[in-house]
Design an enzyme around this catalytic site. Structure first.
Site, short mmCIF file in Angstrom:
data_model
loop_
_atom_site.label_atom_id
_atom_site.label_comp_id
_atom_site.label_asym_id
_atom_site.label_seq_id
_atom_site.Cartn_x
_atom_site.Cartn_y
_atom_site.Cartn_z
N GLU A 129 -4.62 28.70 -18.07
CA GLU A 129 -4.61 28.74 -16.61
C GLU A 129 -5.81 29.50 -16.06
OE1 GLU A 129 -0.83 30.10 -15.16
OE2 GLU A 129 0.15 28.22 -15.71
N GLU B 128 2.53 22.85 -18.98
CA GLU B 128 3.46 23.97 -18.78
C GLU B 128 4.11 23.83 -17.42
OE1 GLU B 128 2.11 28.13 -19.51
OE2 GLU B 128 3.17 28.60 -17.64
#
Ligand code: IDC
Length: 460
Positions: free
Chosen positions: A286, A378
């Site tokens: 991320e 995710e």
């Protein structure tokens, strides 16, 4: 397809469905209603009703049924307008399903609550006519060929085809599975028994291996973490699951901070796993607080390192704003569409947490999915903290959208962390039971019910 057929007369309540052959089709009797509990947790459940009109065409319908236990309540329903008065429940068709031709079906569902027991409803009726008919679903076996092997065996080496993930037959597929929590903390959750449960009971197609780089992760012991990742790749392979190797950068958010580590790590795992067909690489979990240009620059340095060792593997690239395609930073997918990573056979990560990220994020994914190959590597059913309550309505809306768009996903987390996103209750990983419903959290029960449905991967 797993579906309970015509067991209503017996009042059977089923959790965790098995495939049953329906009784022989009977003469048209007005309607049939197939009731299925798709998941159940303490005091709550989710159910679906498939209604088939076996009589004359109707242009407006109301389904009625009776809740046998006084504590059973419809909390929130979909695909119909729902109401309840005492034990009597009604569901009225909405714009797009209010007309039902003879033989036509529609699927409704609701989340319910209960206090005592939770038996299946009785006395189903359509426009006042009792639903005593039964139908044999044409998609049920034997017309549905049985799955012929584990997901990685059936699909083999994957590649990106247009905006989709394609299997060895060049047909688009969706992989549905789970992500580990940080392997530096939850190693006890990833042994033979839990991974057997993931492959056999959950029928998971993939295991995402979340290898944090900071927070006591890779940077503290590169060789040790590389070995752990390889071990999990092998364990997934032995069970016919794909392994998604996640270089779990999070803080700091600029992946370039870890560029040298990424090159070292990926050159090693890509060389070691080059001959395997079950490996997918996710190069930066991320990115945050960093421009798309910086992420792209990182990707264009790491991808060639992977390709040099393992030329044919799919690579997933994280996106700006915690892999939100930029949305969480006030941007959107256009920054990627207009300036894509210069590499083939790649997909872009989209992450979401259902209680925090809703309609505007779903709108972005719907739009972006026709232009970019997306992988939801995710997501959580809870808030972006990883904790708090499961947002069922938003989670279901997301899962339905991903299914519809054939976007592969991995849910955070297959662990017993003490937070709402974990699939197992705290303490589960100290024990040996990873299969019973007693060890599942609400999030775990929901995800297991979604992931364990049949895949029907195309094989020609
Ligand atoms: C969370 C974990 C939590 C841990 C925290 C910091 O659930 O136990 O303390 O990380 O390491 C992400 C990240 C993922 C986060 C998750 C929930 O990829 O590492 O896990 N999340 O906050 N992005 C959005 C949410």
């Amino acid at each position: 397809m797993k579906r309970l057929l015509a067991l209503l007369a017996t009042g059977a309540s089923v959790v965790g469905l098995t495939v049953l052959a329906g009784p022989p089709a009977q003469a048209a009797t007005g309607c049939s209603a197939e009731y299925t509990i798709t998941s159940q947790w303490a005091g709550g459940f989710q159910a679906g009703v498939k209604v088939t009109n076996l009589g004359d065409p109707v242009s407006d319908w109301t389904l009625g049924f009776t809740m046998p236990d006084t504590g059973q309540k419809v909390v929130q329903g979909w695909n119909a307008t729902w109401s309840q008065s005492g034990s009597a429940v009604t569901a009225t068709g909405v714009d797009w399903n209010r007309t039902l031709a003879t033989g036509a079906s529609t699927d409704l569902g609701f989340v319910g609550s209960f206090t005592g027991s939770n038996p299946a409803p009785t006395s189903f009726s359509l426009n006042g006519v009792a639903c005593t008919g039964s139908v044999t679903d044409p998609t049920d076996p034997p017309t549905d060929p049985p799955a012929t092997g584990a997901p990685a065996d059936v699909n083999g080496q994957l590649h990106v085809c247009g905006v989709h993930l394609c299997n060895q037959y060049d047909r688009p597929i969706q992989l549905r599975g789970m992500s580990t929590h940080g392997i530096q903390w939850f190693g006890s959750c990833y042994g033979d028994a839990s991974l057997d449960a993931l492959a056999d009971d959950w029928k998971s197609d993939l295991l995402r291996v979340a290898m944090y780089v900071q927070e006591d992760g890779y940077e503290t012991d590169p060789d040790g973490f590389t070995r752990q990742v390889n071990r999990l790749v092998d364990m997934a392979e032995a069970r016919g699951m794909y392994a998604l190797i996640d270089f779990h950068t999070l803080t700091p958010g600029d992946p370039n901070y870890n560029l040298d580590r990424a090159k070292t790590f990926f050159s090693s795992v890509a060389a070691r796993n080059a001959d395997k067909k079950n490996v997918i690489y996710e190069i930066a979990n991320e990115p945050n607080g960093v421009s798309w240009a910086a992420v792209k620059n990182y990707a264009e340095q790491v991808i060639p390192v992977i390709r040099a060792a393992d030329p044919d593997a799919v690579v997933i690239v994280g996106t700006r704003g915690w892999s939100s395609l930029g949305v969480s930073d006030g941007s959107n997918e256009s920054e990627v569409v207009n300036n894509p990573v210069n590499a083939a056979n790649i997909m872009y990560a989209f992450h979401f947490y259902a209680a925090s990220h809703k309609d505007n994020y779903r709108a972005t994914v719907s739009r972006a999915a026709s232009q970019l190959p997306l992988f939801a590597s995710e997501f959580g059913t809870v808030s972006a903290t990883g904790g708090g309550a499961v947002d069922r309505a938003s989670s279901i809306a997301w899962l339905d959208l991903l299914d519809q768009l054939k976007i592969s996903y991995a849910n955070w987390t297959f662990s017993d962390a003490d937070e709402g996103s974990a699939a197992f209750k705290p303490g589960t990983c100290n024990g040996s039971d990873f299969s019973s419903s007693a060890v599942l959290t609400e999030s775990g029960a929901l995800l297991k019910s979604r992931i364990s449905t049949a895949d029907n991967f195309p094989t020609s």
